[in-house]
Design a protein around this motif. Structure first.
Motif, PDB file in Angstrom:
ATOM      1  N   ARG A   1     -10.094   1.893   4.260  1.00  0.00           N
ATOM      2  CA  ARG A   1      -9.298   2.259   3.311  1.00  0.00           C
ATOM      3  C   ARG A   1      -9.836   3.601   2.683  1.00  0.00           C
ATOM      4  O   ARG A   1     -11.019   3.472   2.148  1.00  0.00           O
ATOM      5  CB  ARG A   1      -9.019   1.120   2.301  1.00  0.00           C
TER       6      ARG A   1
ATOM      7  N   ALA B   1     -14.580  -9.910   9.960  1.00  0.00           N
ATOM      8  CA  ALA B   1     -13.996  -8.476   9.671  1.00  0.00           C
ATOM      9  C   ALA B   1     -14.734  -8.388   8.400  1.00  0.00           C
ATOM     10  O   ALA B   1     -15.077  -6.958   8.155  1.00  0.00           O
ATOM     11  CB  ALA B   1     -12.354  -8.707   9.086  1.00  0.00           C
TER      12      ALA B   1
ATOM     13  N   ALA C   1     -16.624  -4.657   7.926  1.00  0.00           N
ATOM     14  CA  ALA C   1     -16.333  -3.855   6.586  1.00  0.00           C
ATOM     15  C   ALA C   1     -17.585  -3.921   5.872  1.00  0.00           C
ATOM     16  O   ALA C   1     -17.917  -2.344   5.488  1.00  0.00           O
ATOM     17  CB  ALA C   1     -15.514  -4.949   5.707  1.00  0.00           C
TER      18      ALA C   1
ATOM     19  N   GLN D   1     -11.792  -9.846   2.029  1.00  0.00           N
ATOM     20  CA  GLN D   1     -12.650  -9.864   3.303  1.00  0.00           C
ATOM     21  C   GLN D   1     -12.845  -8.473   3.869  1.00  0.00           C
ATOM     22  O   GLN D   1     -14.014  -8.207   4.408  1.00  0.00           O
ATOM     23  CB  GLN D   1     -12.336 -10.733   4.212  1.00  0.00           C
ATOM     24  N   CYS D   2     -11.742  -7.649   3.876  1.00  0.00           N
ATOM     25  CA  CYS D   2     -11.880  -6.431   4.645  1.00  0.00           C
ATOM     26  C   CYS D   2     -12.050  -5.031   3.680  1.00  0.00           C
ATOM     27  O   CYS D   2     -12.637  -4.270   4.268  1.00  0.00           O
ATOM     28  CB  CYS D   2     -10.653  -6.067   5.543  1.00  0.00           C
ATOM     29  N   LEU D   3     -11.531  -5.097   2.560  1.00  0.00           N
ATOM     30  CA  LEU D   3     -11.701  -3.909   1.575  1.00  0.00           C
ATOM     31  C   LEU D   3     -12.870  -4.234   0.514  1.00  0.00           C
ATOM     32  O   LEU D   3     -13.653  -3.156   0.506  1.00  0.00           O
ATOM     33  CB  LEU D   3     -10.278  -3.687   0.933  1.00  0.00           C
ATOM     34  N   TRP D   4     -13.099  -5.109   0.104  1.00  0.00           N
ATOM     35  CA  TRP D   4     -13.961  -5.251  -1.049  1.00  0.00           C
ATOM     36  C   TRP D   4     -15.116  -6.522  -0.749  1.00  0.00           C
ATOM     37  O   TRP D   4     -14.823  -7.534  -1.516  1.00  0.00           O
ATOM     38  CB  TRP D   4     -13.473  -5.489  -2.189  1.00  0.00           C
ATOM     39  N   PRO D   5     -15.622  -6.490   0.444  1.00  0.00           N
ATOM     40  CA  PRO D   5     -16.391  -7.677   0.991  1.00  0.00           C
ATOM     41  C   PRO D   5     -17.569  -8.379  -0.001  1.00  0.00           C
ATOM     42  O   PRO D   5     -17.710  -9.246   0.065  1.00  0.00           O
ATOM     43  CB  PRO D   5     -16.619  -7.325   2.044  1.00  0.00           C
ATOM     44  N   ASP D   6     -17.813  -7.535  -1.002  1.00  0.00           N
ATOM     45  CA  ASP D   6     -19.073  -7.880  -1.845  1.00  0.00           C
ATOM     46  C   ASP D   6     -18.568  -8.380  -3.193  1.00  0.00           C
ATOM     47  O   ASP D   6     -19.560  -8.483  -3.881  1.00  0.00           O
ATOM     48  CB  ASP D   6     -20.126  -6.842  -1.980  1.00  0.00           C
TER      49      ASP D   6
ATOM     50  N   GLU E   1       0.682  -1.216   0.157  1.00  0.00           N
ATOM     51  CA  GLU E   1       0.004   0.128  -0.117  1.00  0.00           C
ATOM     52  C   GLU E   1       0.944   1.170  -0.129  1.00  0.00           C
ATOM     53  O   GLU E   1       0.411   2.156  -0.539  1.00  0.00           O
ATOM     54  CB  GLU E   1      -0.908  -0.143   1.276  1.00  0.00           C
TER      55      GLU E   1
ATOM     56  N   ARG F   1     -18.266  -0.609   3.255  1.00  0.00           N
ATOM     57  CA  ARG F   1     -17.529  -1.131   2.176  1.00  0.00           C
ATOM     58  C   ARG F   1     -18.313  -2.275   1.572  1.00  0.00           C
ATOM     59  O   ARG F   1     -19.044  -2.987   2.235  1.00  0.00           O
ATOM     60  CB  ARG F   1     -16.134  -2.029   2.696  1.00  0.00           C
TER      61      ARG F   1
ATOM     62  N   PHE G   1      -7.054 -10.531   2.948  1.00  0.00           N
ATOM     63  CA  PHE G   1      -7.524  -8.935   3.542  1.00  0.00           C
ATOM     64  C   PHE G   1      -8.105  -8.103   2.593  1.00  0.00           C
ATOM     65  O   PHE G   1      -8.980  -7.851   3.070  1.00  0.00           O
ATOM     66  CB  PHE G   1      -6.177  -8.425   4.039  1.00  0.00           C
TER      67      PHE G   1
ATOM     68  N   LEU H   1      -7.647  -0.353   9.464  1.00  0.00           N
ATOM     69  CA  LEU H   1      -7.004  -0.602   8.417  1.00  0.00           C
ATOM     70  C   LEU H   1      -8.045  -1.154   7.435  1.00  0.00           C
ATOM     71  O   LEU H   1      -7.824  -1.133   6.231  1.00  0.00           O
ATOM     72  CB  LEU H   1      -6.020  -1.731   8.421  1.00  0.00           C
ATOM     73  N   ILE H   2      -9.419  -1.437   7.826  1.00  0.00           N
ATOM     74  CA  ILE H   2     -10.492  -1.434   7.368  1.00  0.00           C
ATOM     75  C   ILE H   2     -10.886  -0.419   6.228  1.00  0.00           C
ATOM     76  O   ILE H   2     -11.365  -0.708   5.041  1.00  0.00           O
ATOM     77  CB  ILE H   2     -11.662  -2.272   7.683  1.00  0.00           C
TER      78      ILE H   2
END
Lengths: 984, 103
Positions: B27, B84, B88, A728-733, A689, B93, A725, B24-25
């Motif tokens: 972003r 998570a 999110a 699951q955490c940034l673009w979960p859909d 990142e 998100r 990561f 950190l989720i």
């Protein structure tokens, strides 16, 4: 052989003698003895020398708190230094030696230190070895190192096994004294899953060492009956010889079980010790209490012991340090020792009690308001001087002095989660505070309930209450009848005087040292501890910390609780490194991952290299080759001339599936992937990142919704973690699923001009390998060898016409054999990681040395790949200032001007003339190899503005090796810069 | 430590890999006017509280779920464990497709 200080009775089996040796002399003891009790029974009081002053020392306690009687047990690889004689269970043939003395225990040359005690006080090292500075490394440190330490190791490898184990329970009970046994039987009868652990080899705690009746029978008999009942319960696990050494988060406890320390050699295949991790829902600490001493001048002579220990030796082990034992006490418990010794026929010349109103004792003289002010006896106590209440001094002849200053609850485990103990005025001791580790309660002497009745009741109550928390109803059992004497004690810590009075026997810290620390303003407990080394020995000050605190409190005019305690940390008693390591030693230190062609490669005589946990073939030497370079040069040349085969299974493989798989990869890679056609592979660069290059590899599109991503071997785990990561955490859909398939597929590179011809013999005929049908960067799902499922990728790391072929791992061995057989007519060679490395350097491909966590896409010459039109990990910060300057490091090739010169990796590049320093640094060499294709050393390097400097000459320097080679900057693509071979 | 995995129940912390602050989720949007500053803060600025802390743990030796664990950094008491991906989604998100579009 006579055991002149052996008494009658006890819990030793006097019909079962054992021979053992101490300092080479043979003695006899009994089953049930410890090394300490057996030595005492044989009239041996002198067992060691002290750490600093080398003063003669004997055993002081009867348990794991022992500061003095440390020995080297066993010999050879099993030799174990600093073993407490008080916990070493006697076995036939036991072989122990005293330590920290030369040439012998009775005549120790280092005892000269004692004469210089005025200099060797607290802070001696800090004050003395300050200057001249240069003396430290050459003179002071070697001398100190030689003089320091107690026991020694032989340096031979420990031949024994150590294991690790995991247990779960409703209730863990720490300590099997009256409180622990009562808690265990209460919980056991209620049907709870119970673990009862005790450090001793015989459960019962103080009941084994006292003469009290419990439930109308001797306490030891009551304990044995309860233990027998518990042993018959399927829901109770009894763990003797097991020290609960640490209380960790969330009810997890560390336990060391000494499975075979009590026998000479563990049975074949059995571990010597087991390190248990116990997961408990609730725990009850029933760890008892430790007796503390009273300091007086020369109170460290062999024969000066704790009163409770003397009583334990007499009652449990039928052993006495001498036939003439005086008592020095500030509390009623000391009187019990007098009574028990007299009952055993030992002469007690006097009980010296500091209290003017001390109660009477039968059978001996009571000196009230009296204090012991000194002692005599070079290698063992001969007599003590007593100042009577009248001020008159009296000498009393005795071979041992039993001292009792009161008892300290063993609060250690209550403090392992930063809990602080609180002060109890009545006991003049710290007791457990309010903030206990999660799920822990405390009962018995550890809580400050020092009577037997108090312990039994506390244990039962704690069990009922802990189980109620878990929804288990336990009935209250009828408590057996037991003594319930009140605590009567007058706090008293040290006799004032001018001579040295010991507090910490193991680290040789005296009352004077504490006073000196105070005088020099080291008054905080933490400073006191570090300045004097108080409590920092292997016993962690179990018998000494309280005394020193009291002296410091006296000096500062504060109370003891105001003075504070240091923080107790695990382990409660020492844990051997072997147990902590368990089976993770030698080759088993980490798992070894073998490639699918490993056994075949072994048959070929391959040399292997560890790559992470993997073992990879490094090169395949042939008969007559005497140097690895010969093998590697041959492998490279033969691959470039005909065909070579390399196992590349270790590269990470991640299966990416789902309707949004392409969109997802577009966010993971810096370059575009959304429009990659099915049946094609693309090289991809991943950034962190912060914009720095993270990893590179390929992604092959096997279907609209199915990609296979490869990563470098080293980053396989982290790339997968980061992709999860993002998913699951940034673009979960996003509709995408990931799985690591590194170990599911065996993968081989087949490279060289004859690669296609070779593969045509392997790939089933219905699949067209012709260049038009399956061009460079094509991929496909195929079958091989008559119907076996496989994947084929036309990618090249070597720069040759090359393929990577993957088959399910179970066919990996068959596939390498089939490939080699098919390659016979082309003289196909297997090649290892060295040739792989040479060929990728010749081709100018970046690898781990270039993707080193400091380099950007621009540095790597890959800046044009980085998309400006989409979001991806690193998109924003890769564009930040400073990442994209004109003089940025740029990946180039270098060649020595004189082809015979070496190119050392790691060397830095400087202008031909001018200074060689960081300010004039032009870059550095990341990878280097000898290229058999070019007959020259070559290298890859990062050079400032390197893209514009082709043909320029620089000096490659490595001042450490005295190297200063003239090199020329060239294209990193040494071989086939136009890429004609790999497209052919 | 023991982490009460929302799908698998209590698991030893040794099965997990720790990442750090659950922030950190969050972003930032890459098209934002202040994207550079926002990404800088997102990546480098963290709170380090003595007390309750929401943090990311990866069940690497297990089902490969990323979890948000609410843990007291002083006592290690764990008061909450969530998937998570749920956290999110709850914070808005989704697929990232709406980023850069004018609201």
């Amino acid at each position: 052989m006579t055991q002149r200080n052996r008494l009658t009775g006890g819990l030793v089996d006097q019909s079962n003698p054992l021979n053992f040796s101490f300092d080479g002399k043979i003695y006899q003891g009994y089953v049930g003895d410890t090394l300490a009790s057996a030595l005492l029974a044989n009239g041996v009081r002198l067992m060691g020398r002290s750490f600093k002053y080398h003063r003669p020392r004997g055993v002081v306690t009867a348990g794991s708190e022992e500061p003095n009687a440390l020995v080297e047990l066993r010999s050879g690889g099993r030799q174990e230094p600093n073993t407490r004689a008080t916990t070493a269970e006697l076995y036939g043939g036991l072989d122990a030696n005293s330590q920290n003395r030369w040439p012998s225990l009775k005549h120790d040359m280092m005892a000269i230190n004692d004469r210089f005690s005025n200099f060797l006080t607290a802070g001696f090292y800090y004050k003395t070895f300050m200057w001249p500075k240069a003396f430290w490394e050459k003179i002071y440190e070697p001398i100190i190192r030689k003089a320091a330490g107690l026991g020694s190791l032989t340096g031979a490898a420990d031949p024994d096994l150590y294991d690790k184990g995991f247990l779960h329970c409703d209730l863990l009970i720490v300590g099997a004294g009256p409180a622990g046994l009562m808690a265990a039987v209460t919980a056991g009868r209620a049907g709870a899953q119970v673990i009862l652990a005790d450090e001793d080899f015989r459960m019962g705690g103080r009941l084994n060492s006292e003469t009290h009746q419990v439930g109308g029978m001797p306490g030891a008999d009551w304990a044995a009956r309860v233990v027998a009942e518990l042993a018959a319960m399927g829901n109770v696990r009894l763990m003797a010889r097991s020290t609960v050494f640490g209380a960790y988060d969330h009810g997890v406890y560390g336990v060391l079980e000494r499975v075979a320390d009590h026998i000479a050699i563990p049975p074949a295949g059995k571990p010597r010790q087991i390190l248990w991790r116990i997961y408990s829902k609730r725990a009850i600490l029933c760890a008892g209490a430790t007796e503390r001493s009273i300091a007086f001048e020369n109170n460290d002579r062999p024969g000066v012991m704790m009163a409770g220990a003397v009583r334990a030796y007499a009652n449990r082990w039928a052993a006495t340090p001498d036939q003439n034992i005086a008592i020095f006490t500030n509390n009623d418990d000391g009187h019990r020792t007098a009574a028990d010794l007299i009952a055993k026929g030992v002469n007690v010349p006097a009980v010296i009690d500091i209290r003017p109103d001390a109660p009477k004792v039968e059978g001996t003289e009571l000196l009230t308001g009296a204090q012991v002010i000194g002692s005599k006896g070079r290698l063992g106590l001969t007599d003590v001087s007593v100042r009577l209440a009248s001020g008159e001094i009296r000498r009393i002849s005795c071979g041992a002095l039993a001292v009792s200053g009161g008892w300290n609850p063993n609060v250690h485990l209550t403090c392992h989660q930063r809990g602080r103990p609180t002060w109890n005025e009545g006991l003049a001791a710290f007791v457990p505070g309010n903030s206990l580790p999660m799920g822990m309660s405390v009962a018995g002497a550890a809580l400050g309930d020092l009577s037997t009745h108090g312990a039994l009741k506390g244990g039962a109550d704690a069990a009922v209450s802990a189980l109620a928390d878990l929804g288990i109803t336990a009935s209250r059992l009828v408590l057996p009848e037991a003594e319930d004497a009140p605590i009567r004690l007058t706090p008293f810590w040290h006799v004032s005087g001018t001579g040295r009075a010991w507090l910490d026997l193991q680290n040789d810290v005296t009352v004077k040292d504490v006073k000196l620390a105070h005088q020099e303003n080291f008054v905080s407990v933490e400073h006191l501890k570090r300045y004097t080394t108080l409590g920092m020995a292997t016993d962690q000050g179990k018998t000494s910390n309280m005394g020193a605190l009291a002296v410091m409190a006296e000096m500062t005019g504060k109370s003891i609780p105001e003075t504070g305690t240091t923080i107790f940390r695990p382990p409660y008693t020492p844990v051997s490194m072997g147990a902590l390591a368990g089976r993770s030693v030698g080759k088993e230190f980490h798992p070894t991952r073998l490639t699918p062609s490993h056994h075949w490669a072994v048959e070929q005589g391959a040399e292997f290299v560890e790559v992470g946990n993997w073992l990879r073939a490094q090169w395949f030497p042939r008969k007559g080759e005497t140097h690895w370079r010969e093998s590697v040069d041959r492998e490279v040349t033969q691959t470039r001339n005909s065909v070579g085969i390399c196992d590349v299974t270790t590269l990470g493989k991640i299966d990416v599936q789902g309707a949004d798989a392409a969109e997802f990869l577009n966010k993971i890679y810096a370059n575009a992937f959304a429009k990659l056609p099915v049946g094609k592979v693309r090289y991809g660069l991943m950034l962190r990142e912060d914009g720095i290059a993270a990893d590179d590899g390929t992604a092959a599109r096997l279907a609209e919704d199915h990609f296979v991503v490869t990563t470098t071997t080293a980053n396989a785990v982290t790339v997968y973690r980061n992709m999860e990561f993002a998913r699951q955490c940034l673009w979960p859909d996003l509709d995408v699923q990931l799985i690591s398939t590194t170990e599911a597929w065996a993968q081989y590179a087949v490279a060289g001009p004859n690669a296609r011809k070779l593969l045509q013999k392997i790939v089933d005929a219905d699949f067209d390998l012709a260049n038009d049908a399956f061009p460079f960067m094509a991929c496909g799902e195929i079958t091989v060898c008559g119907g076996t499922r496989a994947r084929l990728f036309r990618i090249s790391f070597s720069g040759e016409l090359a393929y990577e072929i993957a088959v399910p791992t179970r066919y990996g061995d068959a596939m390498i054999r089939a490939l080699m057989a098919a390659g016979e007519e082309f003289d196909a060679v297997p090649y290892g990681t060295e040739a792989l490395g040479v060929m990728r350097i010749e081709k100018g491909h970046a690898a781990g040395n270039e993707l080193n966590g400091t380099t950007t896409a621009l540095n790597l010459g890959l800046d044009r790949m980085v998309s400006g039109k989409k979001d991806f990990i690193g998109a924003v910060l890769s564009k930040r200032d400073g990442m994209n300057t004109d003089d940025a490091l740029c990946l180039v090739g270098i060649r020595p001007v004189d082809a015979k010169d070496r190119v050392p990796a790691g060397g830095h590049l400087m202008a031909i003339s001018g200074p060689v320093d960081a300010a004039h640094d032009q870059g550095y060499v990341t990878s280097a190899a000898y290229s058999p294709t070019l007959n020259s050393a070559i290298g890859l390097a990062f050079v400032k503005g390197g893209g514009e400097r082709m043909g320029e000459r620089l000096r490659l320097v490595n001042p450490l090796e005295g190297i200063g080679t003239l090199v020329e900057i060239v294209s990193a693509h040494f071989v086939d810069p136009e890429g004609e071979k790999l497209r052919g | 430590m023991i982490i009460n995995h929302p799908l698998l129940g209590p698991r030893d912390a040794q099965e997990f890999t720790y990442l750090g602050d659950a922030a950190l989720i969050n972003r930032p949007d890459w098209t934002s006017e202040n994207a550079l500053r926002e990404f800088h803060d997102y990546l480098h600025l963290r709170d380090n509280p003595a007390g309750e802390h929401r943090e990311l743990w990866f069940h690497e030796q297990g089902d490969r779920s990323w979890l948000v664990v609410t843990r007291n950094t002083v006592t290690h008491e764990i008061s909450k464990v969530e998937l998570a991906c749920d956290v999110a989604r709850a914070s808005g998100r989704s697929t990232g497709r709406d980023e850069g579009q004018v609201a």
